[in-house]
Motif scaffolding. Structure first.
Motif, PDB file in Angstrom:
ATOM      1  N   ILE A  26       9.922  13.157  10.425  1.00  0.00           N
ATOM      2  CA  ILE A  26       9.810  14.959  10.444  1.00  0.00           C
ATOM      3  C   ILE A  26      10.771  14.456  12.448  1.00  0.00           C
ATOM      4  O   ILE A  26      11.617  16.044  12.030  1.00  0.00           O
ATOM      5  N   PRO A  27      10.924  13.595  12.808  1.00  0.00           N
ATOM      6  CA  PRO A  27      11.876  13.603  14.100  1.00  0.00           C
ATOM      7  C   PRO A  27      13.213  14.241  13.843  1.00  0.00           C
ATOM      8  O   PRO A  27      13.896  15.006  14.472  1.00  0.00           O
ATOM      9  N   HIS A  28      13.274  13.961  12.677  1.00  0.00           N
ATOM     10  CA  HIS A  28      15.147  14.495  12.236  1.00  0.00           C
ATOM     11  C   HIS A  28      15.050  16.144  12.310  1.00  0.00           C
ATOM     12  O   HIS A  28      16.075  16.119  12.022  1.00  0.00           O
ATOM     13  N   PHE A  29      14.127  16.768  11.441  1.00  0.00           N
ATOM     14  CA  PHE A  29      13.831  18.152  11.557  1.00  0.00           C
ATOM     15  C   PHE A  29      14.060  19.020  12.992  1.00  0.00           C
ATOM     16  O   PHE A  29      13.726  19.489  12.531  1.00  0.00           O
ATOM     17  N   LEU A  30      13.198  17.954  13.896  1.00  0.00           N
ATOM     18  CA  LEU A  30      13.686  18.803  14.885  1.00  0.00           C
ATOM     19  C   LEU A  30      15.038  18.851  15.255  1.00  0.00           C
ATOM     20  O   LEU A  30      15.495  18.248  15.354  1.00  0.00           O
ATOM     21  N   SER A  31      14.837  20.749  16.021  1.00  0.00           N
ATOM     22  CA  SER A  31      16.299  20.868  16.933  1.00  0.00           C
ATOM     23  C   SER A  31      16.189  19.887  18.024  1.00  0.00           C
ATOM     24  O   SER A  31      15.926  19.765  18.945  1.00  0.00           O
ATOM     25  N   ASN A  81       0.821  -1.110   0.111  1.00  0.00           N
ATOM     26  CA  ASN A  81      -0.027   0.347  -0.061  1.00  0.00           C
ATOM     27  C   ASN A  81       1.083   0.765  -0.454  1.00  0.00           C
ATOM     28  O   ASN A  81       1.048   1.336   0.660  1.00  0.00           O
ATOM     29  N   ARG A  82       0.997   1.841  -1.464  1.00  0.00           N
ATOM     30  CA  ARG A  82       2.068   2.956  -1.184  1.00  0.00           C
ATOM     31  C   ARG A  82       1.623   4.257  -0.305  1.00  0.00           C
ATOM     32  O   ARG A  82       2.377   5.622  -0.068  1.00  0.00           O
ATOM     33  N   VAL A  83       0.104   4.373  -0.070  1.00  0.00           N
ATOM     34  CA  VAL A  83      -0.067   5.862   0.425  1.00  0.00           C
ATOM     35  C   VAL A  83       0.135   5.385   2.287  1.00  0.00           C
ATOM     36  O   VAL A  83       0.679   6.322   2.574  1.00  0.00           O
ATOM     37  N   TYR A  84      -0.024   4.254   2.442  1.00  0.00           N
ATOM     38  CA  TYR A  84       0.463   3.230   3.853  1.00  0.00           C
ATOM     39  C   TYR A  84       1.867   3.960   4.167  1.00  0.00           C
ATOM     40  O   TYR A  84       1.846   4.590   5.323  1.00  0.00           O
ATOM     41  N   GLN A  85       2.893   3.330   3.040  1.00  0.00           N
ATOM     42  CA  GLN A  85       3.959   3.373   2.974  1.00  0.00           C
ATOM     43  C   GLN A  85       4.257   4.624   2.940  1.00  0.00           C
ATOM     44  O   GLN A  85       5.897   5.302   4.322  1.00  0.00           O
ATOM     45  N   LYS A  86       3.737   5.973   2.598  1.00  0.00           N
ATOM     46  CA  LYS A  86       4.301   7.953   2.575  1.00  0.00           C
ATOM     47  C   LYS A  86       3.831   8.173   3.559  1.00  0.00           C
ATOM     48  O   LYS A  86       4.779   8.596   4.241  1.00  0.00           O
ATOM     49  N   PHE A  87       3.175   7.662   4.071  1.00  0.00           N
ATOM     50  CA  PHE A  87       2.774   8.153   5.275  1.00  0.00           C
ATOM     51  C   PHE A  87       3.119   7.406   7.042  1.00  0.00           C
ATOM     52  O   PHE A  87       4.278   8.632   7.546  1.00  0.00           O
ATOM     53  N   GLY A 122      14.488   7.205  10.670  1.00  0.00           N
ATOM     54  CA  GLY A 122      13.689   7.368   9.679  1.00  0.00           C
ATOM     55  C   GLY A 122      14.530   7.814   8.479  1.00  0.00           C
ATOM     56  O   GLY A 122      14.703   7.595   7.121  1.00  0.00           O
ATOM     57  N   TRP A 123      14.853   9.076   9.542  1.00  0.00           N
ATOM     58  CA  TRP A 123      15.922   9.934   8.065  1.00  0.00           C
ATOM     59  C   TRP A 123      16.789   9.042   7.696  1.00  0.00           C
ATOM     60  O   TRP A 123      18.062   8.766   6.263  1.00  0.00           O
ATOM     61  N   ASP A 124      17.326   7.675   8.596  1.00  0.00           N
ATOM     62  CA  ASP A 124      18.513   7.213   8.268  1.00  0.00           C
ATOM     63  C   ASP A 124      18.352   6.075   6.889  1.00  0.00           C
ATOM     64  O   ASP A 124      19.681   5.331   6.454  1.00  0.00           O
ATOM     65  N   SER A 125      17.570   6.069   6.970  1.00  0.00           N
ATOM     66  CA  SER A 125      16.669   4.566   6.347  1.00  0.00           C
ATOM     67  C   SER A 125      16.614   5.091   4.989  1.00  0.00           C
ATOM     68  O   SER A 125      16.758   4.294   4.127  1.00  0.00           O
ATOM     69  N   GLN A 136       6.656   6.726   6.186  1.00  0.00           N
ATOM     70  CA  GLN A 136       8.209   6.924   6.370  1.00  0.00           C
ATOM     71  C   GLN A 136       8.163   9.183   6.592  1.00  0.00           C
ATOM     72  O   GLN A 136       8.960   9.056   7.208  1.00  0.00           O
ATOM     73  N   ASN A 137       7.185   9.078   6.520  1.00  0.00           N
ATOM     74  CA  ASN A 137       6.857  11.276   6.509  1.00  0.00           C
ATOM     75  C   ASN A 137       7.019  11.274   8.041  1.00  0.00           C
ATOM     76  O   ASN A 137       7.377  11.996   7.835  1.00  0.00           O
ATOM     77  N   VAL A 138       5.690  10.459   8.185  1.00  0.00           N
ATOM     78  CA  VAL A 138       5.977  10.127   9.955  1.00  0.00           C
ATOM     79  C   VAL A 138       7.401   9.895  10.785  1.00  0.00           C
ATOM     80  O   VAL A 138       7.690  10.768  11.726  1.00  0.00           O
ATOM     81  N   THR A 139       8.277   9.104  10.350  1.00  0.00           N
ATOM     82  CA  THR A 139       9.494   8.178  10.297  1.00  0.00           C
ATOM     83  C   THR A 139      10.648   9.681  10.292  1.00  0.00           C
ATOM     84  O   THR A 139      11.630   9.702  11.509  1.00  0.00           O
TER      85      THR A 139
END
Length: 319
Positions: free
Chosen positions: A133-138, A120-126, A192-195, A128-131
């Motif tokens: 996001i934490p990378h962009f937190l300071s 399911n590409r929609v679930y996959q993208k979801f 998530g970012w490293d993946s 991915q985005n959730v994992t």
């Protein structure tokens, strides 16, 4: 064909190749001109300051400059090795770095392999985005979240413990909790970012390999184990070699923000010690430079050793 004719033919070939190369350079001179800007930046801000490492071998005096300061040899290195802080900072730095590597390196690989199996590409993208996001937190936000979640009075973690019948505590001030909090939050932030790079490597695997495996009766787990994992193994080895070159480079900001008097003996790493002696306490620029040079030398040595081990075990290597 005579030897003279062979030599003439080779000379003519070299001249033609050089002429074609010069013509190619002439056609693309704009790109090489644009390249001068980043090269100048690296030279000015990365290579020119390397002259300052000589401070680690001198008794630096600002009034006479680096060049005219008294030469002391390896005095500052010996002072650091004889210091009671040497064992503590080195052990804390290595423990945090190795724990982060052991816990944080395999999880992005596992996440990438699992996401690659989602149809399911929609679930996959979801996911991915959730994992991602934490990378962009300071770092300040991450430590603030840790402080809020683990607070004794209103932290959600302590509320759950209290509801279960346990005794709440302020985790940020418990020395035994510093390393789990540091490593766990780092894994959550960067997994998530490293993946991403592993997901990109998985996309390059030939789909015909999976089709052949399914025809032979292999299930999805067997395809993952025998096709996907070996397919991204060169990427895994290269990233492992690169990560091993940062074994003594624990991030300063997060450790410093999580540090307090209650956990100082387990949170004092090389970076925070250098910050204290160079800018806060005694302005010992010579000692801090020597420690930084020692840190870089160890990282470089580990990188070379791990690369040699990888070369001896297989074909994947940096050089």
């Amino acid at each position: 064909m005579s030897d003279l004719a062979v030599r003439n033919h080779r000379t003519l070939g070299r001249r033609v190749s050089r002429w074609a190369h010069e013509r190619k350079l002439g056609r693309n001179w704009q790109f090489y001109l644009m390249l001068l800007l980043p090269l100048a930046w690296y030279f000015i801000f990365c290579y020119m300051p390397m002259y300052g490492i000589t401070i680690g071998f001198k008794k630096y005096k600002a009034v006479v400059g680096i060049w005219n300061s008294e030469w002391l040899g390896f005095k500052w290195f010996r002072d650091y090795f004889a210091s009671p802080y040497f064992t503590r900072t080195l052990y804390n730095t290595l423990s945090l770095s190795l724990l982060s590597l052991v816990c944080g390196f395999p999880l992005p690989i596992l996440l990438a392999l699992m996401l690659n199996e989602v149809s399911n590409r929609v679930y996959q993208k979801f996911v991915q985005n959730v994992t991602y996001i934490p990378h962009f937190l300071s770092t300040v936000v991450i430590v603030g979240l840790l402080s809020s979640f683990t607070n004794r009075d209103y932290g959600i973690a302590n509320k759950v413990i209290e509801w279960a019948g346990g005794t709440p505590d302020n985790w940020m001030q418990v020395r035994s909790m510093f390393r789990p909090l540091y490593v766990g939050s780092s894994v959550w932030q960067n997994m998530g970012w490293d993946s991403i790079i592993y997901i990109a490597a998985l996309a390059g695997i030939d789909p015909q390999l999976h089709e052949s495996a399914y025809i032979d009766g292999a299930n999805r787990f067997q395809c993952m184990w025998h096709i996907n994992l070996p397919g991204i193994m060169p990427t895994i080895v290269i990233l492992l070699i690169l990560n091993s070159g940062h074994v003594l480079s624990v991030g300063f900001e997060k450790v410093y923000l999580m540090q307090n008097n209650m956990n100082m003996d387990v949170s004092d790493v090389i970076a925070t010690y250098v910050y204290r002696i160079s800018l806060l306490d005694s302005n010992q620029f010579e000692l801090s430079t020597a420690i930084g040079l020692f840190n870089s030398a160890i990282n470089c040595a580990v990188l070379v050793i791990v690369n040699q081990i990888s070369r001896s075990l297989g074909e994947t290597k940096l050089w």
